[in-house]
Write a protein that holds these residues in place. Structure first.
Motif, PDB file in Angstrom:
ATOM      1  N   TRP A  26      -4.592  -1.278   5.559  1.00 34.19           N
ATOM      2  CA  TRP A  26      -4.231  -0.660   4.280  1.00 34.19           C
ATOM      3  C   TRP A  26      -5.452  -0.460   3.394  1.00 34.19           C
ATOM      4  O   TRP A  26      -5.585   0.565   2.727  1.00 34.19           O
ATOM      5  CB  TRP A  26      -3.213  -1.531   3.556  1.00 34.19           C
ATOM      6  CG  TRP A  26      -1.857  -1.545   4.161  1.00 34.19           C
ATOM      7  CD1 TRP A  26      -1.444  -0.883   5.284  1.00 34.19           C
ATOM      8  CD2 TRP A  26      -0.725  -2.268   3.691  1.00 34.19           C
ATOM      9  NE1 TRP A  26      -0.118  -1.154   5.527  1.00 34.19           N
ATOM     10  CE2 TRP A  26       0.353  -1.992   4.580  1.00 34.19           C
ATOM     11  CE3 TRP A  26      -0.504  -3.128   2.622  1.00 34.19           C
ATOM     12  CZ2 TRP A  26       1.627  -2.550   4.409  1.00 34.19           C
ATOM     13  CZ3 TRP A  26       0.758  -3.676   2.440  1.00 34.19           C
ATOM     14  CH2 TRP A  26       1.813  -3.390   3.325  1.00 34.19           C
ATOM     15  N   SER A  27      -6.326  -1.453   3.383  1.00 37.15           N
ATOM     16  CA  SER A  27      -7.529  -1.361   2.549  1.00 37.15           C
ATOM     17  C   SER A  27      -8.430  -0.214   2.999  1.00 37.15           C
ATOM     18  O   SER A  27      -9.003   0.512   2.173  1.00 37.15           O
ATOM     19  CB  SER A  27      -8.289  -2.689   2.614  1.00 37.15           C
ATOM     20  OG  SER A  27      -9.467  -2.633   1.834  1.00 37.15           O
ATOM     21  N   LYS A  28      -8.553  -0.051   4.310  1.00 42.62           N
ATOM     22  CA  LYS A  28      -9.376   1.042   4.842  1.00 42.62           C
ATOM     23  C   LYS A  28      -8.779   2.407   4.502  1.00 42.62           C
ATOM     24  O   LYS A  28      -9.501   3.351   4.149  1.00 42.62           O
ATOM     25  CB  LYS A  28      -9.499   0.887   6.356  1.00 42.62           C
ATOM     26  CG  LYS A  28     -10.395   1.930   7.016  1.00 42.62           C
ATOM     27  CD  LYS A  28     -10.503   1.678   8.521  1.00 42.62           C
ATOM     28  CE  LYS A  28     -11.366   2.733   9.199  1.00 42.62           C
ATOM     29  NZ  LYS A  28     -11.454   2.484  10.662  1.00 42.62           N
ATOM     30  N   ALA A  29      -7.462   2.516   4.592  1.00 44.10           N
ATOM     31  CA  ALA A  29      -6.805   3.792   4.325  1.00 44.10           C
ATOM     32  C   ALA A  29      -6.694   4.102   2.838  1.00 44.10           C
ATOM     33  O   ALA A  29      -6.665   5.271   2.439  1.00 44.10           O
ATOM     34  CB  ALA A  29      -5.410   3.789   4.949  1.00 44.10           C
ATOM     35  N   HIS A  30      -6.643   3.051   2.019  1.00 44.33           N
ATOM     36  CA  HIS A  30      -6.480   3.235   0.568  1.00 44.33           C
ATOM     37  C   HIS A  30      -7.494   2.357  -0.170  1.00 44.33           C
ATOM     38  O   HIS A  30      -7.127   1.369  -0.821  1.00 44.33           O
ATOM     39  CB  HIS A  30      -5.052   2.862   0.155  1.00 44.33           C
ATOM     40  CG  HIS A  30      -3.992   3.569   0.940  1.00 44.33           C
ATOM     41  ND1 HIS A  30      -3.572   4.848   0.649  1.00 44.33           N
ATOM     42  CD2 HIS A  30      -3.274   3.179   2.038  1.00 44.33           C
ATOM     43  CE1 HIS A  30      -2.637   5.214   1.506  1.00 44.33           C
ATOM     44  NE2 HIS A  30      -2.441   4.227   2.362  1.00 44.33           N
ATOM     45  N   PRO A  31      -8.783   2.699  -0.099  1.00 43.29           N
ATOM     46  CA  PRO A  31      -9.837   1.831  -0.644  1.00 43.29           C
ATOM     47  C   PRO A  31      -9.794   1.649  -2.159  1.00 43.29           C
ATOM     48  O   PRO A  31     -10.374   0.689  -2.682  1.00 43.29           O
ATOM     49  CB  PRO A  31     -11.129   2.548  -0.219  1.00 43.29           C
ATOM     50  CG  PRO A  31     -10.725   3.971  -0.006  1.00 43.29           C
ATOM     51  CD  PRO A  31      -9.328   3.918   0.527  1.00 43.29           C
ATOM     52  N   ASN A  32      -9.119   2.518  -2.867  1.00 41.45           N
ATOM     53  CA  ASN A  32      -9.076   2.425  -4.326  1.00 41.45           C
ATOM     54  C   ASN A  32      -7.843   1.695  -4.849  1.00 41.45           C
ATOM     55  O   ASN A  32      -7.664   1.595  -6.071  1.00 41.45           O
ATOM     56  CB  ASN A  32      -9.128   3.834  -4.946  1.00 41.45           C
ATOM     57  CG  ASN A  32     -10.426   4.551  -4.633  1.00 41.45           C
ATOM     58  OD1 ASN A  32     -11.491   3.943  -4.629  1.00 41.45           O
ATOM     59  ND2 ASN A  32     -10.347   5.841  -4.362  1.00 41.45           N
ATOM     60  N   GLU A  33      -7.024   1.174  -3.938  1.00 44.38           N
ATOM     61  CA  GLU A  33      -5.815   0.448  -4.342  1.00 44.38           C
ATOM     62  C   GLU A  33      -6.138  -1.044  -4.495  1.00 44.38           C
ATOM     63  O   GLU A  33      -6.398  -1.729  -3.509  1.00 44.38           O
ATOM     64  CB  GLU A  33      -4.716   0.651  -3.305  1.00 44.38           C
ATOM     65  CG  GLU A  33      -3.451  -0.178  -3.540  1.00 44.38           C
ATOM     66  CD  GLU A  33      -2.881  -0.003  -4.921  1.00 44.38           C
ATOM     67  OE1 GLU A  33      -2.992  -0.961  -5.732  1.00 44.38           O
ATOM     68  OE2 GLU A  33      -2.321   1.092  -5.195  1.00 44.38           O
ATOM     69  N   PRO A  34      -6.142  -1.578  -5.729  1.00 41.24           N
ATOM     70  CA  PRO A  34      -6.525  -2.988  -5.926  1.00 41.24           C
ATOM     71  C   PRO A  34      -5.590  -3.977  -5.252  1.00 41.24           C
ATOM     72  O   PRO A  34      -6.006  -5.084  -4.892  1.00 41.24           O
ATOM     73  CB  PRO A  34      -6.501  -3.149  -7.453  1.00 41.24           C
ATOM     74  CG  PRO A  34      -5.666  -2.013  -7.964  1.00 41.24           C
ATOM     75  CD  PRO A  34      -5.857  -0.899  -6.998  1.00 41.24           C
ATOM     76  N   LEU A  35      -4.316  -3.603  -5.059  1.00 48.19           N
ATOM     77  CA  LEU A  35      -3.370  -4.507  -4.406  1.00 48.19           C
ATOM     78  C   LEU A  35      -3.696  -4.717  -2.937  1.00 48.19           C
ATOM     79  O   LEU A  35      -3.217  -5.664  -2.319  1.00 48.19           O
ATOM     80  CB  LEU A  35      -1.947  -3.959  -4.534  1.00 48.19           C
ATOM     81  CG  LEU A  35      -1.295  -4.015  -5.907  1.00 48.19           C
ATOM     82  CD1 LEU A  35       0.061  -3.333  -5.873  1.00 48.19           C
ATOM     83  CD2 LEU A  35      -1.156  -5.452  -6.397  1.00 48.19           C
ATOM     84  N   PHE A  36      -4.511  -3.826  -2.359  1.00 43.96           N
ATOM     85  CA  PHE A  36      -4.847  -3.918  -0.939  1.00 43.96           C
ATOM     86  C   PHE A  36      -6.213  -4.565  -0.707  1.00 43.96           C
ATOM     87  O   PHE A  36      -6.755  -4.491   0.395  1.00 43.96           O
ATOM     88  CB  PHE A  36      -4.833  -2.522  -0.298  1.00 43.96           C
ATOM     89  CG  PHE A  36      -3.483  -1.861  -0.281  1.00 43.96           C
ATOM     90  CD1 PHE A  36      -2.328  -2.587  -0.523  1.00 43.96           C
ATOM     91  CD2 PHE A  36      -3.360  -0.510  -0.022  1.00 43.96           C
ATOM     92  CE1 PHE A  36      -1.079  -1.986  -0.514  1.00 43.96           C
ATOM     93  CE2 PHE A  36      -2.120   0.116   0.003  1.00 43.96           C
ATOM     94  CZ  PHE A  36      -0.983  -0.630  -0.248  1.00 43.96           C
TER      95      PHE A  36
END
Length: 271
Positions: free
Chosen positions: A235-245
């Motif tokens: 999830w972090s790789k796909a959505h790097p700007n999402e702080p929850l990830f």
């Protein structure tokens, strides 16, 4: 035999197929559970894994689990208990040979690690060996179906099959339950990392205050810290700007040390 509607990639149609033979790939907690409920539904099951030891452990776990069911269902009848146990176990075949396992299967369920590249490779191998009429399903709880099945030749016969209560949901990372549960768990880990509360007190607070059967640390050890790390890393790789990830150092450290939770005897807690 039962007939199960499986929603395919196409949103315009649903496929109905009579399922008699099931192959489950992955002999972990979910895979062995899916194999058990399929066998209990009188289906012929192949349980596949690359690790023979994992398969033997899974078969033993199924035996122990169905024994508990049999004891509860036939408390005063040992003969009926044995009959139920033997019936379920006779339906489960364990094997490391993926090609042979899938060739005559009506439904093939993937229940391996939450790594999209590994899943794509597996489905390519399955599609090459399986009947063109077979339904292919992923048990993912975190990855988008369209991403997993992107390279399949016949996307119409591919879908998601997960054993939460069925609720309609868009094809979004984590779907409903894990989209809420995983960030909640990682927020608990960060709370602990900051020194705001102990693992034990966080778990107790969520059990007493929210009525959860397990606190986030106990649940993480039960699920497997490596599984949680795979999910959040993806999830972090796909959505790097999402702080929850944002990943957690405590998870990274424990996984690097091989402390994956209950299955290794130690995670956040020792077992």
């Amino acid at each position: 035999m039962f007939t199960t509607p499986v929603r395919a990639f196409s949103t315009t149609s649903a496929l109905n197929i009579a399922v008699k033979n099931v192959t489950v790939v992955g002999a972990g907690l979910m895979g062995s559970g899916i194999a058990q409920v399929s066998a209990a539904a009188n289906l012929n099951v192949n349980l596949v894994d690359t690790n023979q030891q994992a398969l033997e452990k899974a078969k033993k776990g199924i035996e122990q689990s169905i024994a508990r069911v049999a004891k509860k269902k036939h408390a005063d009848d040992q003969g009926a208990q044995k009959k139920l146990i033997d019936s379920v176990l006779s339906k489960v075949n364990i094997t490391t040979n993926l090609k042979d396992a899938v060739k005559n299967s009506d439904l093939i369920v993937e229940a391996i690690v939450e790594n999209i590249d590994v899943k794509r490779k597996l489905f390519a191998d399955i599609e090459d060996a399986a009947s063109p009429k077979a339904l292919l399903a992923t048990n993912t709880s975190s990855l988008r179906l369209c991403d997993i099945g992107a390279n399949l030749k016949n996307k119409e016969r591919f879908g998601g099959l997960h054993f939460f209560n069925p609720v309609a949901c868009k094809d979004t990372p984590g779907f409903i339950v894990n989209r809420l549960l995983v960030p909640y768990s990682f927020e608990a880990f960060r709370l602990f990392e900051r020194g705001d509360a102990s693992k034990e007190d966080i778990d107790t607070a969520m059990k007493l205050g929210a009525g959860y059967p397990m606190g986030p640390f106990e649940l993480a050890d039960y699920v497997g810290l490596d599984t949680l790390k795979f999910i959040m890393d993806g999830w972090s790789k796909a959505h790097p700007n999402e702080p929850l990830f944002k990943p957690c150092e405590s998870i990274n450290k424990l996984v690097a040390e091989g402390k994956l939770g209950r299955k290794t005897g130690e995670g956040f807690f020792k077992y």
